[in-house]
Design a protein around this motif. Sequence first.
Motif, PDB file in Angstrom:
ATOM      1  N   ALA A 175       1.585  12.919 -12.199  1.00 37.90           N
ATOM      2  CA  ALA A 175       1.179  14.164 -12.859  1.00 37.90           C
ATOM      3  C   ALA A 175       2.210  14.562 -13.918  1.00 37.90           C
ATOM      4  CB  ALA A 175       1.019  15.279 -11.827  1.00 37.90           C
ATOM      5  N   GLY A 176       3.484  14.369 -13.604  1.00 37.44           N
ATOM      6  CA  GLY A 176       4.536  14.645 -14.583  1.00 37.44           C
ATOM      7  C   GLY A 176       4.414  13.759 -15.802  1.00 37.44           C
ATOM      8  N   LEU A 177       4.094  12.469 -15.570  1.00 37.48           N
ATOM      9  CA  LEU A 177       3.896  11.540 -16.685  1.00 37.48           C
ATOM     10  C   LEU A 177       2.741  12.006 -17.566  1.00 37.48           C
ATOM     11  CD1 LEU A 177       4.482   8.783 -18.080  1.00 37.48           C
ATOM     12  CD2 LEU A 177       2.800   7.786 -16.531  1.00 37.48           C
ATOM     13  N   LEU A 178       1.661  12.469 -16.932  1.00 35.03           N
ATOM     14  CA  LEU A 178       0.489  12.938 -17.669  1.00 35.03           C
ATOM     15  C   LEU A 178       0.849  14.111 -18.586  1.00 35.03           C
ATOM     16  CD1 LEU A 178      -2.579  12.250 -17.760  1.00 35.03           C
ATOM     17  CD2 LEU A 178      -2.916  14.173 -16.199  1.00 35.03           C
ATOM     18  N   LEU A 179       1.672  15.020 -18.083  1.00 34.80           N
ATOM     19  CA  LEU A 179       2.068  16.173 -18.894  1.00 34.80           C
ATOM     20  C   LEU A 179       2.958  15.763 -20.069  1.00 34.80           C
ATOM     21  CD1 LEU A 179       2.833  18.900 -16.178  1.00 34.80           C
ATOM     22  CD2 LEU A 179       0.900  18.813 -17.768  1.00 34.80           C
ATOM     23  N   ILE A 180       3.774  14.727 -19.875  1.00 33.60           N
ATOM     24  CA  ILE A 180       4.639  14.260 -20.972  1.00 33.60           C
ATOM     25  C   ILE A 180       3.818  13.537 -22.044  1.00 33.60           C
ATOM     26  CG2 ILE A 180       6.412  12.559 -21.546  1.00 33.60           C
ATOM     27  CD1 ILE A 180       7.895  13.389 -19.034  1.00 33.60           C
ATOM     28  N   ILE A 181       2.864  12.709 -21.607  1.00 31.82           N
ATOM     29  CA  ILE A 181       2.048  11.958 -22.573  1.00 31.82           C
ATOM     30  C   ILE A 181       1.090  12.879 -23.322  1.00 31.82           C
ATOM     31  CG2 ILE A 181       0.269  10.174 -22.808  1.00 31.82           C
ATOM     32  CD1 ILE A 181       1.502   8.717 -20.482  1.00 31.82           C
TER      33      ILE A 181
ATOM     34  N   ARG B  46       0.826  -1.201   0.000  1.00 32.10           N
ATOM     35  CA  ARG B  46       0.000   0.000   0.000  1.00 32.10           C
ATOM     36  C   ARG B  46       0.864   1.257   0.000  1.00 32.10           C
ATOM     37  NH1 ARG B  46      -4.491  -0.470   4.644  1.00 32.10           N
ATOM     38  NH2 ARG B  46      -5.064   1.503   3.621  1.00 32.10           N
ATOM     39  N   VAL B  47       0.347   2.273  -0.691  1.00 32.32           N
ATOM     40  CA  VAL B  47       0.981   3.586  -0.629  1.00 32.32           C
ATOM     41  C   VAL B  47       0.429   4.275   0.607  1.00 32.32           C
ATOM     42  CG1 VAL B  47       1.407   5.743  -1.853  1.00 32.32           C
ATOM     43  CG2 VAL B  47       1.013   3.644  -3.137  1.00 32.32           C
ATOM     44  N   ARG B  48       1.306   4.765   1.467  1.00 35.39           N
ATOM     45  CA  ARG B  48       0.860   5.302   2.749  1.00 35.39           C
ATOM     46  C   ARG B  48       1.314   6.745   2.942  1.00 35.39           C
ATOM     47  NH1 ARG B  48      -0.688   0.889   5.905  1.00 35.39           N
ATOM     48  NH2 ARG B  48       0.061  -1.133   5.141  1.00 35.39           N
ATOM     49  N   GLY B  49       0.453   7.519   3.612  1.00 33.72           N
ATOM     50  CA  GLY B  49       0.817   8.847   4.089  1.00 33.72           C
ATOM     51  C   GLY B  49       1.443   9.741   3.033  1.00 33.72           C
ATOM     52  N   LYS B  50       2.632  10.237   3.356  1.00 30.54           N
ATOM     53  CA  LYS B  50       3.329  11.188   2.490  1.00 30.54           C
ATOM     54  C   LYS B  50       3.758  10.563   1.167  1.00 30.54           C
ATOM     55  CE  LYS B  50       6.237  12.057   5.790  1.00 30.54           C
ATOM     56  NZ  LYS B  50       7.388  12.561   6.564  1.00 30.54           N
ATOM     57  N   GLN B  51       3.774   9.224   1.095  1.00 30.60           N
ATOM     58  CA  GLN B  51       4.147   8.576  -0.168  1.00 30.60           C
ATOM     59  C   GLN B  51       3.179   8.940  -1.293  1.00 30.60           C
ATOM     60  OE1 GLN B  51       4.109   4.528   1.252  1.00 30.60           O
ATOM     61  NE2 GLN B  51       6.341   4.471   1.485  1.00 30.60           N
ATOM     62  N   TRP B  52       1.917   9.250  -0.933  1.00 27.19           N
ATOM     63  CA  TRP B  52       0.942   9.641  -1.944  1.00 27.19           C
ATOM     64  C   TRP B  52       1.358  10.934  -2.641  1.00 27.19           C
ATOM     65  CZ3 TRP B  52      -2.343   6.762  -4.315  1.00 27.19           C
ATOM     66  CH2 TRP B  52      -2.929   5.667  -3.670  1.00 27.19           C
ATOM     67  N   LEU B  53       2.012  11.836  -1.896  1.00 26.70           N
ATOM     68  CA  LEU B  53       2.474  13.090  -2.486  1.00 26.70           C
ATOM     69  C   LEU B  53       3.495  12.815  -3.593  1.00 26.70           C
ATOM     70  CD1 LEU B  53       2.632  16.170  -2.562  1.00 26.70           C
ATOM     71  CD2 LEU B  53       4.340  16.063  -0.720  1.00 26.70           C
ATOM     72  N   ALA B  54       4.454  11.913  -3.315  1.00 28.12           N
ATOM     73  CA  ALA B  54       5.458  11.544  -4.312  1.00 28.12           C
ATOM     74  C   ALA B  54       4.812  10.856  -5.507  1.00 28.12           C
ATOM     75  CB  ALA B  54       6.519  10.646  -3.686  1.00 28.12           C
ATOM     76  N   ALA B  55       3.847   9.958  -5.232  1.00 29.51           N
ATOM     77  CA  ALA B  55       3.167   9.239  -6.309  1.00 29.51           C
ATOM     78  C   ALA B  55       2.374  10.205  -7.194  1.00 29.51           C
ATOM     79  CB  ALA B  55       2.231   8.179  -5.725  1.00 29.51           C
TER      80      ALA B  55
ATOM     81  N   GLY C  49       8.994  14.189  -7.889  1.00 29.34           N
ATOM     82  CA  GLY C  49       8.388  13.003  -7.287  1.00 29.34           C
ATOM     83  C   GLY C  49       9.411  11.943  -6.926  1.00 29.34           C
ATOM     84  N   LEU C  50      10.388  11.714  -7.828  1.00 24.25           N
ATOM     85  CA  LEU C  50      11.440  10.725  -7.551  1.00 24.25           C
ATOM     86  C   LEU C  50      12.324  11.182  -6.388  1.00 24.25           C
ATOM     87  CD1 LEU C  50      12.519   9.707 -11.175  1.00 24.25           C
ATOM     88  CD2 LEU C  50      10.894   8.587  -9.654  1.00 24.25           C
ATOM     89  N   THR C  51      12.563  12.487  -6.299  1.00 22.57           N
ATOM     90  CA  THR C  51      13.343  13.011  -5.174  1.00 22.57           C
ATOM     91  C   THR C  51      12.607  12.794  -3.862  1.00 22.57           C
ATOM     92  OG1 THR C  51      14.328  14.711  -6.598  1.00 22.57           O
ATOM     93  CG2 THR C  51      14.438  15.083  -4.227  1.00 22.57           C
TER      94      THR C  51
ATOM     95  N   LEU D 136      10.116   5.791 -13.934  1.00 24.61           N
ATOM     96  CA  LEU D 136       9.629   6.877 -14.791  1.00 24.61           C
ATOM     97  C   LEU D 136      10.735   7.854 -15.157  1.00 24.61           C
ATOM     98  CD1 LEU D 136       6.065   7.729 -13.428  1.00 24.61           C
ATOM     99  CD2 LEU D 136       6.713   6.579 -15.537  1.00 24.61           C
ATOM    100  N   GLY D 137      11.930   7.671 -14.600  1.00 17.15           N
ATOM    101  CA  GLY D 137      13.073   8.429 -15.079  1.00 17.15           C
ATOM    102  C   GLY D 137      13.411   8.067 -16.516  1.00 17.15           C
ATOM    103  N   THR D 138      12.954   6.900 -16.975  1.00 17.72           N
ATOM    104  CA  THR D 138      13.255   6.439 -18.335  1.00 17.72           C
ATOM    105  C   THR D 138      12.698   7.363 -19.419  1.00 17.72           C
ATOM    106  OG1 THR D 138      13.397   4.134 -17.611  1.00 17.72           O
ATOM    107  CG2 THR D 138      13.011   4.518 -19.944  1.00 17.72           C
ATOM    108  N   PRO D 139      11.384   7.708 -19.397  1.00 14.49           N
ATOM    109  CA  PRO D 139      10.906   8.618 -20.444  1.00 14.49           C
ATOM    110  C   PRO D 139      11.547   9.996 -20.375  1.00 14.49           C
ATOM    111  CG  PRO D 139       9.190   8.247 -18.803  1.00 14.49           C
ATOM    112  CD  PRO D 139      10.276   7.252 -18.543  1.00 14.49           C
ATOM    113  N   VAL D 140      11.961  10.415 -19.176  1.00 17.84           N
ATOM    114  CA  VAL D 140      12.660  11.695 -19.052  1.00 17.84           C
ATOM    115  C   VAL D 140      13.988  11.639 -19.814  1.00 17.84           C
ATOM    116  CG1 VAL D 140      13.828  13.260 -17.453  1.00 17.84           C
ATOM    117  CG2 VAL D 140      11.586  12.317 -16.857  1.00 17.84           C
ATOM    118  N   VAL D 141      14.756  10.568 -19.577  1.00 14.61           N
ATOM    119  CA  VAL D 141      16.035  10.406 -20.288  1.00 14.61           C
ATOM    120  C   VAL D 141      15.791  10.249 -21.785  1.00 14.61           C
ATOM    121  CG1 VAL D 141      18.070   8.929 -20.544  1.00 14.61           C
ATOM    122  CG2 VAL D 141      17.160   9.393 -18.265  1.00 14.61           C
ATOM    123  N   ALA D 142      14.715   9.530 -22.143  1.00 20.42           N
ATOM    124  CA  ALA D 142      14.398   9.332 -23.562  1.00 20.42           C
ATOM    125  C   ALA D 142      14.129  10.666 -24.257  1.00 20.42           C
ATOM    126  CB  ALA D 142      13.186   8.410 -23.705  1.00 20.42           C
ATOM    127  N   ILE D 143      13.371  11.530 -23.593  1.00 24.62           N
ATOM    128  CA  ILE D 143      13.057  12.835 -24.186  1.00 24.62           C
ATOM    129  C   ILE D 143      14.312  13.693 -24.277  1.00 24.62           C
ATOM    130  CG2 ILE D 143      11.856  15.022 -23.749  1.00 24.62           C
ATOM    131  CD1 ILE D 143       9.540  13.356 -22.630  1.00 24.62           C
TER     132      ILE D 143
END
Length: 303
Positions: A137-143, A123-132, A284-286, A252-259
């Motif tokens: 959201a970043g993925l959504l903007l790239i797609i 399960r994603v818990r607590g503050k982990q939801w913020l990172a997720a 988010g990864l940070t 998800l660092g992969t599509p960033v490097v790809a771009i």
Amino acid sequence: MSASSASTSRWLPALALIVLSSTWGYTWVLLKQGLVFASPFALAAQRTVGGALALVLAVKLSGRSLRLVAPLATSAIGLVQVSGFVVFQTWALVEGGPGKTAVLIFTMPIWTLLMAWPILGERVRGKQWLAAACTLAGLLLIIEPWNMHASLFSKLLGLSAALCWAIGTILVKRLRSRQPVDLLVLTTWQMIVGALPLVLLAAVVPGPATDWSAHYVVILAFLSVASVALCWWLWIWILDRVPAWEASLSVLGTPVVAILSSRLTLGEEFCTTEIAGILLIGGGLTLLSLFGWLASRRAAVRS
């Protein structure tokens, strides 16, 4: 466990993910270049077979036994995570081109997140939801799903590849939770099983003959050894150490490097949404790394 060893065990998967994302990200550039010399399905079969051969060699050199453990589960992983993923990935590239349709493959973390909770109890818990939320959201903007001109069929192919990857991720985690399996041997058999349907498909689907130039051989060698053999082993190694949803978001660092590599290599301009998406994914990864580091520090203090 000491504080230093806890910190090391936490940062090793992070380092592996950096190598994985960087290699897989640049792979998209090499795939575009490789398609000049070979048909899509021929290239898919050749790099998978090359990866399988490199893994067999690695197993032999390390003195391990190639004995197949859990044949049914391993075969299912190979057929879904290798055959299914590569077939739908390649088909999506053929139908929709190497643009936004292919990036739909990286919706994989969403499907993994949805499946990991009921199947694995992760399960994603607590503050982990913020990172997720930040990362997705970043993925959504790239797609940019609101700005995709590819056909519905090509989009479905990209999503099918994402689902295959997510299901394979869950199957690997479930297998490892039930019985001990050598990760390198598991990766090797996954690649062997997964390569067989790809070889058959390449033989059936018509296409131009492969141009075995020196340039193509170098590209294929990198794709086989680094992108397929090394990175799929790293992926399973990472899954063995962190929750499936966390590993899936981190990749998800992969599509960033790809771009970045595609834009820099081909001299293309960045659009505003891509820059915003890259920054959100990076943030988010940070946050994921920061929360993981804080958790390891608290665990070390308690112990």
